[in-house]
Design a protein around this motif. Structure first.
Motif, PDB file in Angstrom:
ATOM      1  N   ALA A 160       0.848  -1.196   0.000  1.00  0.00           N
ATOM      2  CA  ALA A 160       0.000   0.000   0.000  1.00  0.00           C
ATOM      3  C   ALA A 160       0.882   1.244   0.000  1.00  0.00           C
ATOM      4  CB  ALA A 160      -0.915  -0.009   1.214  1.00  0.00           C
ATOM      5  N   PRO A 161       0.660   2.179  -0.932  1.00  0.00           N
ATOM      6  CA  PRO A 161       1.533   3.345  -1.057  1.00  0.00           C
ATOM      7  C   PRO A 161       1.660   4.175   0.219  1.00  0.00           C
ATOM      8  CG  PRO A 161      -0.004   3.247  -2.899  1.00  0.00           C
ATOM      9  CD  PRO A 161      -0.398   2.180  -1.938  1.00  0.00           C
ATOM     10  N   GLN A 162       0.606   4.242   1.029  1.00  0.00           N
ATOM     11  CA  GLN A 162       0.631   5.077   2.232  1.00  0.00           C
ATOM     12  C   GLN A 162       1.673   4.606   3.239  1.00  0.00           C
ATOM     13  OE1 GLN A 162      -1.969   3.418   1.037  1.00  0.00           O
ATOM     14  NE2 GLN A 162      -3.657   4.812   0.636  1.00  0.00           N
ATOM     15  N   VAL A 163       1.932   3.303   3.278  1.00  0.00           N
ATOM     16  CA  VAL A 163       2.853   2.746   4.277  1.00  0.00           C
ATOM     17  C   VAL A 163       3.955   1.905   3.642  1.00  0.00           C
ATOM     18  CG1 VAL A 163       1.166   2.755   6.160  1.00  0.00           C
ATOM     19  CG2 VAL A 163       1.306   0.773   4.642  1.00  0.00           C
ATOM     20  N   ALA A 164       4.148   2.029   2.332  1.00  0.00           N
ATOM     21  CA  ALA A 164       5.060   1.146   1.607  1.00  0.00           C
ATOM     22  C   ALA A 164       6.493   1.205   2.133  1.00  0.00           C
ATOM     23  CB  ALA A 164       5.031   1.466   0.116  1.00  0.00           C
ATOM     24  N   GLN A 165       7.000   2.389   2.429  1.00  0.00           N
ATOM     25  CA  GLN A 165       8.379   2.516   2.909  1.00  0.00           C
ATOM     26  C   GLN A 165       8.571   1.748   4.217  1.00  0.00           C
ATOM     27  OE1 GLN A 165      11.043   4.198   1.588  1.00  0.00           O
ATOM     28  NE2 GLN A 165       9.978   4.991  -0.207  1.00  0.00           N
ATOM     29  N   GLU A 166       7.685   1.993   5.181  1.00  0.00           N
ATOM     30  CA  GLU A 166       7.787   1.332   6.492  1.00  0.00           C
ATOM     31  C   GLU A 166       7.538  -0.165   6.370  1.00  0.00           C
ATOM     32  OE1 GLU A 166       8.202   0.721  10.616  1.00  0.00           O
ATOM     33  OE2 GLU A 166       8.874   2.324   9.286  1.00  0.00           O
ATOM     34  N   GLN A 167       6.554  -0.541   5.559  1.00  0.00           N
ATOM     35  CA  GLN A 167       6.238  -1.952   5.381  1.00  0.00           C
ATOM     36  C   GLN A 167       7.418  -2.684   4.740  1.00  0.00           C
ATOM     37  OE1 GLN A 167       2.652  -2.553   3.096  1.00  0.00           O
ATOM     38  NE2 GLN A 167       2.364  -4.627   3.896  1.00  0.00           N
ATOM     39  N   ALA A 168       8.039  -2.086   3.727  1.00  0.00           N
ATOM     40  CA  ALA A 168       9.197  -2.701   3.068  1.00  0.00           C
ATOM     41  C   ALA A 168      10.354  -2.850   4.048  1.00  0.00           C
ATOM     42  CB  ALA A 168       9.613  -1.860   1.868  1.00  0.00           C
ATOM     43  N   ARG A 169      10.587  -1.838   4.860  1.00  0.00           N
ATOM     44  CA  ARG A 169      11.680  -1.903   5.845  1.00  0.00           C
ATOM     45  C   ARG A 169      11.457  -3.063   6.817  1.00  0.00           C
ATOM     46  NH1 ARG A 169      12.646  -0.787  10.820  1.00  0.00           N
ATOM     47  NH2 ARG A 169      10.630   0.130  11.294  1.00  0.00           N
ATOM     48  N   ARG A 170      10.222  -3.189   7.314  1.00  0.00           N
ATOM     49  CA  ARG A 170       9.934  -4.264   8.277  1.00  0.00           C
ATOM     50  C   ARG A 170      10.010  -5.642   7.631  1.00  0.00           C
ATOM     51  NH1 ARG A 170       5.953  -2.614  12.958  1.00  0.00           N
ATOM     52  NH2 ARG A 170       6.483  -0.427  13.212  1.00  0.00           N
ATOM     53  N   LEU A 171       9.527  -5.775   6.403  1.00  0.00           N
ATOM     54  CA  LEU A 171       9.587  -7.065   5.718  1.00  0.00           C
ATOM     55  C   LEU A 171      11.025  -7.472   5.428  1.00  0.00           C
ATOM     56  CD1 LEU A 171       6.545  -6.756   3.292  1.00  0.00           C
ATOM     57  CD2 LEU A 171       6.764  -8.313   5.241  1.00  0.00           C
ATOM     58  N   ARG A 172      11.837  -6.522   4.997  1.00  0.00           N
ATOM     59  CA  ARG A 172      13.251  -6.823   4.742  1.00  0.00           C
ATOM     60  C   ARG A 172      13.957  -7.266   6.014  1.00  0.00           C
ATOM     61  NH1 ARG A 172      13.649  -1.671   0.898  1.00  0.00           N
ATOM     62  NH2 ARG A 172      13.337  -2.714  -1.099  1.00  0.00           N
ATOM     63  N   ALA A 173      13.599  -6.661   7.144  1.00  0.00           N
ATOM     64  CA  ALA A 173      14.189  -7.048   8.433  1.00  0.00           C
ATOM     65  C   ALA A 173      13.842  -8.488   8.794  1.00  0.00           C
ATOM     66  CB  ALA A 173      13.714  -6.103   9.532  1.00  0.00           C
ATOM     67  N   GLU A 174      12.723  -8.996   8.250  1.00  0.00           N
ATOM     68  CA  GLU A 174      12.321 -10.380   8.504  1.00  0.00           C
ATOM     69  C   GLU A 174      12.840 -11.339   7.439  1.00  0.00           C
ATOM     70  OE1 GLU A 174       8.085 -10.653   8.999  1.00  0.00           O
ATOM     71  OE2 GLU A 174       8.121  -9.518  10.875  1.00  0.00           O
ATOM     72  N   GLY A 175      13.584 -10.828   6.467  1.00  0.00           N
ATOM     73  CA  GLY A 175      14.160 -11.685   5.441  1.00  0.00           C
ATOM     74  C   GLY A 175      13.314 -11.845   4.195  1.00  0.00           C
ATOM     75  N   VAL A 176      12.272 -11.058   4.035  1.00  0.00           N
ATOM     76  CA  VAL A 176      11.426 -11.134   2.848  1.00  0.00           C
ATOM     77  C   VAL A 176      12.068 -10.292   1.746  1.00  0.00           C
ATOM     78  CG1 VAL A 176       9.138 -10.588   1.894  1.00  0.00           C
ATOM     79  CG2 VAL A 176       9.339 -11.445   4.236  1.00  0.00           C
ATOM     80  N   GLU A 177      12.117 -10.834   0.540  1.00  0.00           N
ATOM     81  CA  GLU A 177      12.683 -10.097  -0.587  1.00  0.00           C
ATOM     82  C   GLU A 177      11.657  -9.091  -1.095  1.00  0.00           C
ATOM     83  OE1 GLU A 177      14.234 -10.853  -5.116  1.00  0.00           O
ATOM     84  OE2 GLU A 177      14.244 -12.528  -3.708  1.00  0.00           O
ATOM     85  N   VAL A 178      12.011  -7.826  -1.048  1.00  0.00           N
ATOM     86  CA  VAL A 178      11.142  -6.744  -1.508  1.00  0.00           C
ATOM     87  C   VAL A 178      11.829  -6.054  -2.670  1.00  0.00           C
ATOM     88  CG1 VAL A 178       9.949  -4.609  -0.866  1.00  0.00           C
ATOM     89  CG2 VAL A 178      10.276  -6.397   0.844  1.00  0.00           C
ATOM     90  N   THR A 179      11.142  -5.984  -3.821  1.00  0.00           N
ATOM     91  CA  THR A 179      11.702  -5.287  -4.976  1.00  0.00           C
ATOM     92  C   THR A 179      11.046  -3.921  -5.092  1.00  0.00           C
ATOM     93  OG1 THR A 179      10.073  -6.291  -6.447  1.00  0.00           O
ATOM     94  CG2 THR A 179      12.191  -7.414  -6.229  1.00  0.00           C
ATOM     95  N   GLN A 180      11.789  -2.985  -5.681  1.00  0.00           N
ATOM     96  CA  GLN A 180      11.269  -1.636  -5.842  1.00  0.00           C
ATOM     97  C   GLN A 180      11.481  -1.168  -7.276  1.00  0.00           C
ATOM     98  OE1 GLN A 180      13.034   1.280  -3.265  1.00  0.00           O
ATOM     99  NE2 GLN A 180      11.713   2.930  -3.988  1.00  0.00           N
ATOM    100  N   ARG A 181      10.419  -0.653  -7.867  1.00  0.00           N
ATOM    101  CA  ARG A 181      10.503  -0.048  -9.196  1.00  0.00           C
ATOM    102  C   ARG A 181       9.806   1.299  -9.112  1.00  0.00           C
ATOM    103  NH1 ARG A 181       8.541  -3.446 -14.143  1.00  0.00           N
ATOM    104  NH2 ARG A 181      10.494  -4.503 -13.705  1.00  0.00           N
ATOM    105  N   GLY A 182      10.589   2.350  -9.083  1.00  0.00           N
ATOM    106  CA  GLY A 182      10.026   3.684  -8.883  1.00  0.00           C
ATOM    107  C   GLY A 182       9.482   3.804  -7.466  1.00  0.00           C
ATOM    108  N   ASP A 183       8.228   4.169  -7.349  1.00  0.00           N
ATOM    109  CA  ASP A 183       7.583   4.281  -6.036  1.00  0.00           C
ATOM    110  C   ASP A 183       6.825   3.024  -5.649  1.00  0.00           C
ATOM    111  OD1 ASP A 183       8.503   6.857  -5.774  1.00  0.00           O
ATOM    112  OD2 ASP A 183       6.672   7.777  -6.575  1.00  0.00           O
ATOM    113  N   THR A 184       6.878   1.982  -6.481  1.00  0.00           N
ATOM    114  CA  THR A 184       6.124   0.759  -6.239  1.00  0.00           C
ATOM    115  C   THR A 184       7.014  -0.306  -5.606  1.00  0.00           C
ATOM    116  OG1 THR A 184       4.741   1.248  -8.148  1.00  0.00           O
ATOM    117  CG2 THR A 184       4.656  -0.992  -7.298  1.00  0.00           C
TER     118      THR A 184
END
Length: 147
Positions: free
Chosen positions: A103-127
């Motif tokens: 979700a764009p409203q919380v994407a930055q924080e959500q991606a940070r937390r998921l990466r801390a748990e070992g989930v692979e998060v890809t980013q293309r632009g703001d998505t």
């Protein structure tokens, strides 16, 4: 027939028969009123708590585990209120859209937390995007064995 009169709480109530009745006070101070969560909310919270660390589920999968298949939008509304409720320690960041986008409203924080748990998060632009498992076996159910 006698007069009919109704006044505020605790007042006399004159009935058409001429009888008099007392109405009990029903006001409760607003500070004491605490609304209990709805059963759907509790079911969603339970389903979100059950998501293992390092895994994600879509809104639709959470709705299915909450016993309300097809209620993905309701899950989305529940998830939207969780970041503002720090007293509810739920791993809201493990819930994504069905296509894996955050979700764009919380994407930055959500991606940070998921990466801390070992989930692979890809980013293309703001998505931001994660890989959501297609099918997740229902909790407690055995999966089919391959022959």
């Amino acid at each position: 027939m006698g007069p009919r009169s109704i006044r505020g709480p605790g007042a006399f109530v004159f009935l058409e028969s001429g009888a008099v009745a007392l109405r009990a006070k029903t006001k409760t101070p607003k500070a004491e009123v605490k609304k209990a969560p709805l059963p759907f909310s509790k079911a969603v919270w339970k389903a979100v708590r059950a998501i293992p660390r390092g895994q994600v589920r879509s809104y639709a999968q959470v709705a299915l585990y909450a016993g309300r298949p097809g209620a993905a939008r309701g899950v989305g509304r529940e998830m939207a209120t969780l970041p503002q409720q720090p007293e509810l320690p739920l791993p809201w960041w493990r819930v994504t859209r069905s296509d894996g986008t955050l979700a764009p409203q919380v994407a930055q924080e959500q991606a940070r937390r998921l990466r801390a748990e070992g989930v692979e998060v890809t980013q293309r632009g703001d998505t931001f995007r994660v890989k959501v498992p297609r099918e997740v076996p229902a909790p407690g159910l055995a999966t089919k064995r391959q022959r």
